[in-house]
Design an enzyme around this catalytic site. Structure first.
Site, short mmCIF file in Angstrom:
data_model
loop_
_atom_site.label_atom_id
_atom_site.label_comp_id
_atom_site.label_asym_id
_atom_site.label_seq_id
_atom_site.Cartn_x
_atom_site.Cartn_y
_atom_site.Cartn_z
CE LYS A 57 -31.78 -12.11 -0.94
NZ LYS A 57 -31.90 -13.29 -1.56
NE ARG A 131 -30.39 -18.87 -2.14
CZ ARG A 131 -29.86 -17.80 -2.70
NH1 ARG A 131 -28.73 -17.31 -2.25
NH2 ARG A 131 -30.45 -17.17 -3.67
NE ARG A 170 -33.88 -9.04 -9.51
CZ ARG A 170 -33.58 -9.66 -8.38
NH1 ARG A 170 -33.26 -8.99 -7.30
NH2 ARG A 170 -33.59 -10.97 -8.33
NE ARG A 203 -30.52 -12.72 -10.60
CZ ARG A 203 -30.52 -12.79 -9.27
NH1 ARG A 203 -30.17 -11.76 -8.56
NH2 ARG A 203 -30.88 -13.90 -8.68
NE ARG A 230 -33.81 -17.38 -8.01
CZ ARG A 230 -33.74 -16.06 -8.15
NH1 ARG A 230 -34.51 -15.45 -9.02
NH2 ARG A 230 -32.91 -15.35 -7.44
P1 AMP Z 1 -29.13 -14.85 -5.61
O1 AMP Z 1 -28.57 -13.76 -6.46
O2 AMP Z 1 -28.70 -14.75 -4.18
O3 AMP Z 1 -30.62 -15.01 -5.75
O4 AMP Z 1 -28.47 -16.23 -6.17
C1 AMP Z 1 -28.62 -16.64 -7.51
C2 AMP Z 1 -28.43 -18.13 -7.62
O5 AMP Z 1 -27.10 -18.53 -7.20
C3 AMP Z 1 -29.37 -18.98 -6.75
O6 AMP Z 1 -30.64 -19.16 -7.34
C4 AMP Z 1 -28.57 -20.28 -6.65
O7 AMP Z 1 -28.66 -21.02 -7.84
C5 AMP Z 1 -27.13 -19.79 -6.52
N1 AMP Z 1 -26.78 -19.55 -5.11
C6 AMP Z 1 -26.56 -18.33 -4.51
N2 AMP Z 1 -26.28 -18.48 -3.20
C7 AMP Z 1 -26.32 -19.81 -2.97
C8 AMP Z 1 -26.14 -20.59 -1.80
N3 AMP Z 1 -25.88 -20.03 -0.62
N4 AMP Z 1 -26.26 -21.94 -1.91
C9 AMP Z 1 -26.51 -22.53 -3.08
N5 AMP Z 1 -26.70 -21.87 -4.23
C10 AMP Z 1 -26.62 -20.51 -4.19
#
Ligand code: AMP
Length: 335
Positions: A57, A131, A170, A203, A230
Protein backbone atom coordinates in the site's frame (compact mmCIF):
# COMPACT_ATOMS: atom_id res chain seq x y z
CA UNK A 1 -18.60 33.44 -20.48
CA UNK A 2 -16.24 34.79 -17.82
CA UNK A 3 -18.04 37.25 -15.61
CA UNK A 4 -16.52 39.40 -12.90
CA UNK A 5 -18.78 39.25 -9.92
CA UNK A 6 -18.80 39.65 -6.16
CA UNK A 7 -18.79 36.43 -4.18
CA UNK A 8 -22.12 35.66 -2.51
CA UNK A 9 -22.03 35.92 1.29
CA UNK A 10 -22.72 32.19 1.69
CA UNK A 11 -20.63 31.14 -1.25
CA UNK A 12 -19.03 27.70 -0.74
CA UNK A 13 -16.31 28.72 -3.16
CA UNK A 14 -12.95 27.89 -1.73
CA UNK A 15 -9.53 28.84 -3.04
CA UNK A 16 -6.85 26.48 -1.93
CA UNK A 17 -4.18 27.87 -4.23
CA UNK A 18 -3.16 30.84 -6.35
CA UNK A 19 -3.43 33.19 -3.38
CA UNK A 20 -1.42 35.86 -5.23
CA UNK A 21 -4.08 36.19 -7.92
CA UNK A 22 -6.80 36.43 -5.26
CA UNK A 23 -4.95 39.27 -3.62
CA UNK A 24 -4.82 41.19 -6.91
CA UNK A 25 -8.52 40.64 -7.50
CA UNK A 26 -9.46 41.93 -4.05
CA UNK A 27 -13.12 41.40 -3.27
CA UNK A 28 -13.88 40.31 -6.85
CA UNK A 29 -13.42 36.82 -8.20
CA UNK A 30 -13.58 35.28 -11.61
CA UNK A 31 -16.09 32.49 -11.76
CA UNK A 32 -13.61 30.47 -13.81
CA UNK A 33 -11.62 30.11 -10.56
CA UNK A 34 -14.07 27.51 -9.28
CA UNK A 35 -12.19 24.55 -7.86
CA UNK A 36 -11.92 21.36 -9.90
CA UNK A 37 -14.19 19.71 -7.37
CA UNK A 38 -16.99 22.24 -7.80
CA UNK A 39 -16.79 22.04 -11.59
CA UNK A 40 -16.95 18.27 -11.58
CA UNK A 41 -17.00 16.46 -8.26
CA UNK A 42 -16.70 13.03 -9.91
CA UNK A 43 -13.30 13.82 -11.35
CA UNK A 44 -11.56 14.15 -8.00
CA UNK A 45 -9.59 11.11 -6.88
CA UNK A 46 -10.44 10.19 -3.30
CA UNK A 47 -8.90 6.80 -2.95
CA UNK A 48 -8.86 4.21 -0.22
CA UNK A 49 -6.33 1.37 -0.57
CA UNK A 50 -6.82 -1.94 1.20
CA UNK A 51 -4.23 -4.66 1.50
CA UNK A 52 -2.61 -6.97 4.03
CA UNK A 53 0.26 -5.50 6.04
CA UNK A 54 3.21 -5.59 3.61
CA UNK A 55 1.02 -5.81 0.47
CA UNK A 56 2.58 -2.65 -0.95
CA UNK A 57 0.00 0.00 0.00
CA UNK A 58 2.76 2.42 1.01
CA UNK A 59 4.93 1.74 -2.05
CA UNK A 60 2.05 2.11 -4.50
CA UNK A 61 0.71 5.24 -2.79
CA UNK A 62 4.21 6.73 -2.97
CA UNK A 63 4.38 5.99 -6.71
CA UNK A 64 1.03 7.67 -7.30
CA UNK A 65 2.16 10.71 -5.31
CA UNK A 66 5.44 10.87 -7.24
CA UNK A 67 3.71 10.66 -10.61
CA UNK A 68 0.54 12.69 -10.01
CA UNK A 69 -0.56 15.74 -8.12
CA UNK A 70 -1.98 13.72 -5.21
CA UNK A 71 -1.71 14.00 -1.44
CA UNK A 72 -1.27 10.77 0.51
CA UNK A 73 -2.25 10.15 4.12
CA UNK A 74 -1.08 7.00 5.88
CA UNK A 75 -2.61 6.43 9.30
CA UNK A 76 0.27 4.10 10.23
CA UNK A 77 2.77 6.89 9.40
CA UNK A 78 0.66 9.49 11.23
CA UNK A 79 0.57 7.29 14.33
CA UNK A 80 4.31 6.55 14.16
CA UNK A 81 4.92 10.30 13.92
CA UNK A 82 2.68 10.94 16.96
CA UNK A 83 4.58 8.23 18.85
CA UNK A 84 7.98 9.65 17.89
CA UNK A 85 6.88 13.17 18.93
CA UNK A 86 5.34 11.81 22.16
CA UNK A 87 2.03 13.64 21.66
CA UNK A 88 -1.09 12.73 23.68
CA UNK A 89 -2.30 10.50 20.82
CA UNK A 90 1.20 9.03 20.51
CA UNK A 91 1.32 8.07 24.18
CA UNK A 92 -2.08 6.40 23.84
CA UNK A 93 -1.10 4.67 20.58
CA UNK A 94 2.40 3.39 21.43
CA UNK A 95 1.46 0.22 23.27
CA UNK A 96 -1.49 -0.57 20.95
CA UNK A 97 0.60 -0.19 17.78
CA UNK A 98 3.49 -2.22 19.21
CA UNK A 99 1.08 -5.06 19.93
CA UNK A 100 -0.43 -4.90 16.44
CA UNK A 101 -3.86 -4.01 17.82
CA UNK A 102 -6.22 -1.36 16.46
CA UNK A 103 -6.85 2.05 18.00
CA UNK A 104 -10.49 2.98 18.70
CA UNK A 105 -12.48 4.09 15.63
CA UNK A 106 -13.32 7.54 17.02
CA UNK A 107 -9.68 8.32 17.83
CA UNK A 108 -8.68 7.31 14.29
CA UNK A 109 -11.43 9.40 12.69
CA UNK A 110 -10.31 12.45 14.69
CA UNK A 111 -6.73 12.03 13.46
CA UNK A 112 -7.77 11.50 9.83
CA UNK A 113 -10.57 14.09 9.70
CA UNK A 114 -8.33 16.91 10.91
CA UNK A 115 -5.97 16.17 7.99
CA UNK A 116 -8.71 15.62 5.39
CA UNK A 117 -10.30 18.97 6.21
CA UNK A 118 -7.12 20.66 4.95
CA UNK A 119 -7.06 18.83 1.62
CA UNK A 120 -10.74 18.74 0.73
CA UNK A 121 -10.21 20.19 -2.77
CA UNK A 122 -7.25 18.02 -3.67
CA UNK A 123 -6.86 14.52 -5.05
CA UNK A 124 -5.98 12.27 -2.11
CA UNK A 125 -5.19 8.71 -1.05
CA UNK A 126 -5.90 7.17 2.34
CA UNK A 127 -3.59 4.31 3.23
CA UNK A 128 -4.51 2.22 6.29
CA UNK A 129 -7.88 3.81 6.94
CA UNK A 130 -10.64 2.71 7.24
CA UNK A 131 -9.78 -0.64 8.78
CA UNK A 132 -13.17 -1.54 10.24
CA UNK A 133 -16.73 -1.15 8.99
CA UNK A 134 -17.25 1.30 11.89
CA UNK A 135 -14.39 3.47 10.53
CA UNK A 136 -15.83 3.18 7.01
CA UNK A 137 -19.18 4.45 8.21
CA UNK A 138 -17.60 7.29 10.21
CA UNK A 139 -15.48 8.27 7.20
CA UNK A 140 -18.44 8.22 4.82
CA UNK A 141 -20.52 10.36 7.19
CA UNK A 142 -17.64 12.85 7.49
CA UNK A 143 -17.06 13.02 3.73
CA UNK A 144 -20.79 13.33 3.05
CA UNK A 145 -20.93 16.32 5.40
CA UNK A 146 -18.08 17.88 3.42
CA UNK A 147 -19.67 17.01 0.06
CA UNK A 148 -16.51 15.10 -0.93
CA UNK A 149 -17.45 11.40 -1.28
CA UNK A 150 -14.95 8.61 -1.90
CA UNK A 151 -14.46 7.93 -5.60
CA UNK A 152 -12.20 4.82 -5.71
CA UNK A 153 -11.58 1.80 -3.49
CA UNK A 154 -8.63 -0.43 -4.43
CA UNK A 155 -8.13 -3.86 -2.92
CA UNK A 156 -4.56 -5.20 -3.28
CA UNK A 157 -4.57 -8.96 -3.61
CA UNK A 158 -1.11 -10.36 -2.75
CA UNK A 159 -0.58 -14.02 -1.65
CA UNK A 160 0.17 -14.66 2.05
CA UNK A 161 3.52 -16.42 1.37
CA UNK A 162 4.78 -13.35 -0.50
CA UNK A 163 3.69 -11.05 2.33
CA UNK A 164 5.43 -13.11 4.98
CA UNK A 165 8.83 -13.16 3.31
CA UNK A 166 8.55 -9.49 2.28
CA UNK A 167 7.83 -8.33 5.82
CA UNK A 168 10.86 -10.14 7.19
CA UNK A 169 13.15 -8.09 4.90
CA UNK A 170 11.51 -4.74 5.53
CA UNK A 171 13.34 -1.83 7.18
CA UNK A 172 11.99 1.67 7.62
CA UNK A 173 13.22 5.21 8.19
CA UNK A 174 10.67 6.13 10.84
CA UNK A 175 10.71 9.97 10.59
CA UNK A 176 9.93 9.95 6.85
CA UNK A 177 8.17 6.60 6.46
CA UNK A 178 10.62 5.57 3.67
CA UNK A 179 10.57 1.81 3.33
CA UNK A 180 13.48 -0.39 2.20
CA UNK A 181 13.53 -4.07 1.38
CA UNK A 182 16.77 -6.03 1.58
CA UNK A 183 15.78 -8.22 -1.40
CA UNK A 184 14.63 -5.74 -4.02
CA UNK A 185 14.99 -2.19 -2.69
CA UNK A 186 18.01 -2.13 -0.36
CA UNK A 187 19.42 1.13 1.07
CA UNK A 188 22.65 2.37 -0.55
CA UNK A 189 24.45 1.89 2.77
CA UNK A 190 23.31 -1.06 4.88
CA UNK A 191 21.17 0.05 7.80
CA UNK A 192 20.99 3.76 6.86
CA UNK A 193 18.44 6.00 5.10
CA UNK A 194 19.50 7.09 1.58
CA UNK A 195 18.41 10.71 1.99
CA UNK A 196 19.23 11.63 5.59
CA UNK A 197 21.88 9.02 6.45
CA UNK A 198 19.93 8.32 9.65
CA UNK A 199 19.70 4.74 10.97
CA UNK A 200 16.92 2.47 9.75
CA UNK A 201 14.83 0.46 12.17
CA UNK A 202 12.53 -2.54 12.15
CA UNK A 203 8.95 -1.57 12.80
CA UNK A 204 8.01 -2.96 16.21
CA UNK A 205 5.02 -4.67 14.62
CA UNK A 206 6.97 -6.17 11.64
CA UNK A 207 8.64 -9.41 12.48
CA UNK A 208 10.63 -12.04 10.65
CA UNK A 209 8.04 -14.75 10.18
CA UNK A 210 9.26 -17.29 7.69
CA UNK A 211 6.45 -19.73 8.26
CA UNK A 212 3.36 -20.63 6.38
CA UNK A 213 0.13 -19.23 7.81
CA UNK A 214 -1.24 -22.75 8.24
CA UNK A 215 1.35 -23.57 10.90
CA UNK A 216 0.82 -20.37 12.83
CA UNK A 217 -1.27 -22.30 15.32
CA UNK A 218 1.94 -23.98 16.60
CA UNK A 219 4.06 -22.28 19.26
CA UNK A 220 5.14 -18.85 18.06
CA UNK A 221 7.57 -16.29 19.37
CA UNK A 222 6.05 -13.14 20.83
CA UNK A 223 6.96 -11.19 17.65
CA UNK A 224 5.49 -13.80 15.34
CA UNK A 225 2.29 -13.74 17.34
CA UNK A 226 2.06 -9.98 16.84
CA UNK A 227 2.46 -10.25 13.10
CA UNK A 228 0.01 -13.15 12.93
CA UNK A 229 -2.46 -11.01 14.88
CA UNK A 230 -2.14 -8.22 12.31
CA UNK A 231 -2.88 -10.65 9.49
CA UNK A 232 -5.80 -12.23 11.33
CA UNK A 233 -7.14 -8.78 12.07
CA UNK A 234 -6.83 -7.89 8.41
CA UNK A 235 -8.94 -10.89 7.39
CA UNK A 236 -11.50 -10.23 10.10
CA UNK A 237 -11.95 -6.53 9.37
CA UNK A 238 -11.26 -6.18 5.65
CA UNK A 239 -13.66 -8.79 4.27
CA UNK A 240 -16.68 -7.00 5.78
CA UNK A 241 -15.24 -3.64 4.64
CA UNK A 242 -14.89 -4.82 1.05
CA UNK A 243 -18.49 -6.08 1.20
CA UNK A 244 -19.54 -2.71 2.63
CA UNK A 245 -17.84 -0.80 -0.22
CA UNK A 246 -19.07 -3.16 -2.90
CA UNK A 247 -22.64 -2.46 -1.75
CA UNK A 248 -21.88 1.27 -1.83
CA UNK A 249 -20.28 0.94 -5.29
CA UNK A 250 -23.34 -0.90 -6.63
CA UNK A 251 -25.55 1.89 -5.36
CA UNK A 252 -23.54 4.40 -7.37
CA UNK A 253 -22.43 3.81 -10.97
CA UNK A 254 -19.49 1.67 -12.09
CA UNK A 255 -16.76 2.55 -14.55
CA UNK A 256 -18.31 1.56 -17.90
CA UNK A 257 -16.27 -0.98 -19.90
CA UNK A 258 -14.71 0.45 -23.07
CA UNK A 259 -17.15 0.21 -26.02
CA UNK A 260 -16.63 -3.02 -28.02
CA UNK A 261 -15.36 -1.42 -31.18
CA UNK A 262 -13.57 1.45 -29.47
CA UNK A 263 -10.06 2.45 -30.49
CA UNK A 264 -7.62 0.71 -28.07
CA UNK A 265 -6.53 4.08 -26.65
CA UNK A 266 -10.02 5.55 -26.39
CA UNK A 267 -10.75 6.68 -22.84
CA UNK A 268 -13.97 6.03 -20.98
CA UNK A 269 -15.18 8.41 -18.28
CA UNK A 270 -17.20 7.60 -15.21
CA UNK A 271 -20.15 9.79 -14.34
CA UNK A 272 -19.90 12.24 -11.46
CA UNK A 273 -20.16 10.76 -7.95
CA UNK A 274 -19.32 7.23 -9.04
CA UNK A 275 -17.59 4.91 -6.63
CA UNK A 276 -15.33 2.33 -8.23
CA UNK A 277 -14.20 -0.76 -6.39
CA UNK A 278 -11.33 -2.64 -8.07
CA UNK A 279 -9.21 -5.61 -6.97
CA UNK A 280 -5.66 -5.59 -8.34
CA UNK A 281 -3.66 -8.82 -8.08
CA UNK A 282 0.06 -9.53 -8.26
CA UNK A 283 3.07 -10.70 -6.29
CA UNK A 284 5.10 -7.48 -6.43
CA UNK A 285 4.35 -3.77 -6.49
CA UNK A 286 6.02 -3.65 -9.94
CA UNK A 287 3.38 -6.07 -11.17
CA UNK A 288 0.47 -4.15 -9.62
CA UNK A 289 1.69 -0.64 -10.44
CA UNK A 290 0.80 -0.62 -14.20
CA UNK A 291 -2.71 -1.83 -13.37
CA UNK A 292 -3.17 0.90 -10.77
CA UNK A 293 -1.68 3.58 -13.00
CA UNK A 294 -3.95 2.58 -15.88
CA UNK A 295 -7.00 2.55 -13.60
CA UNK A 296 -6.48 6.04 -12.18
CA UNK A 297 -5.62 7.50 -15.60
CA UNK A 298 -8.75 6.03 -17.18
CA UNK A 299 -11.11 6.94 -14.35
CA UNK A 300 -9.65 10.35 -13.42
CA UNK A 301 -8.52 12.07 -16.60
CA UNK A 302 -8.30 15.36 -14.68
CA UNK A 303 -5.29 14.07 -12.71
CA UNK A 304 -2.19 16.05 -13.60
CA UNK A 305 1.30 14.58 -13.70
CA UNK A 306 3.87 16.28 -11.49
CA UNK A 307 6.56 18.33 -13.21
CA UNK A 308 9.21 15.88 -11.97
CA UNK A 309 7.37 12.99 -13.61
CA UNK A 310 6.94 14.88 -16.90
CA UNK A 311 10.60 15.92 -16.83
CA UNK A 312 11.74 12.32 -16.23
CA UNK A 313 9.57 11.11 -19.11
CA UNK A 314 10.92 13.86 -21.38
CA UNK A 315 14.50 12.88 -20.49
CA UNK A 316 13.74 9.22 -21.16
CA UNK A 317 12.23 9.94 -24.57
CA UNK A 318 15.16 12.24 -25.39
CA UNK A 319 17.52 9.45 -24.31
CA UNK A 320 15.60 6.98 -26.49
CA UNK A 321 15.81 9.37 -29.45
CA UNK A 322 19.57 9.86 -28.98
CA UNK A 323 20.03 6.08 -28.67
CA UNK A 324 17.94 5.45 -31.81
CA UNK A 325 19.90 8.10 -33.75
CA UNK A 326 23.19 6.55 -32.56
CA UNK A 327 22.10 3.06 -33.63
CA UNK A 328 20.95 4.37 -37.01
CA UNK A 329 24.36 6.05 -37.51
CA UNK A 330 26.18 2.81 -36.58
CA UNK A 331 24.11 0.71 -38.98
CA UNK A 332 24.65 3.32 -41.75
CA UNK A 333 28.42 3.20 -41.22
CA UNK A 334 28.36 -0.61 -41.24
CA UNK A 335 26.41 -0.90 -44.49
P1 AMP B 1 0.14 0.31 9.17
O1 AMP B 1 1.43 1.02 8.96
O2 AMP B 1 -0.96 0.83 8.30
O3 AMP B 1 0.26 -1.19 9.09
O4 AMP B 1 -0.31 0.65 10.70
C1 AMP B 1 0.51 0.33 11.80
C2 AMP B 1 -0.33 0.20 13.05
O5 AMP B 1 -1.01 1.46 13.36
C3 AMP B 1 -1.47 -0.83 12.98
O6 AMP B 1 -1.01 -2.14 13.24
C4 AMP B 1 -2.40 -0.31 14.08
O7 AMP B 1 -1.91 -0.62 15.36
C5 AMP B 1 -2.31 1.21 13.91
N1 AMP B 1 -3.31 1.69 12.93
C6 AMP B 1 -3.05 2.19 11.67
N2 AMP B 1 -4.19 2.51 11.04
C7 AMP B 1 -5.19 2.21 11.91
C8 AMP B 1 -6.60 2.31 11.83
N3 AMP B 1 -7.21 2.74 10.72
N4 AMP B 1 -7.33 1.91 12.91
C9 AMP B 1 -6.74 1.47 14.03
N5 AMP B 1 -5.42 1.35 14.18
C10 AMP B 1 -4.63 1.71 13.13
Amino acid sequence: MNVLRRPQPNSRRCFSSSSASHRTLGPFTLNTFRTAQERDPGKILRLVIFGKPGAGKGTLSARLVKKYDIVSLSTGDLLRQHIAERTQVGLEAEEIVAQGKLLPDEVMLRIVASKLDHIRNKHWILDGFPRTVGQGELLDAHLKKQGTPLSLVVNLDVPDEVILSRISDRWVHLPSGRVYNLSYNPPKVDGFDDETGEPLTKRPDDNPVRVNLQILSFRLTHEQEIFARRLTQFYASTAPLIAYYSRAAQMRTRLPPPPRRAHPHQLTFPRAHTLLLETLSGTTSDEIWPQLDDLVRRAFPALKETTTSLETRRRHSLGDAVLAAGMAAVSRSES
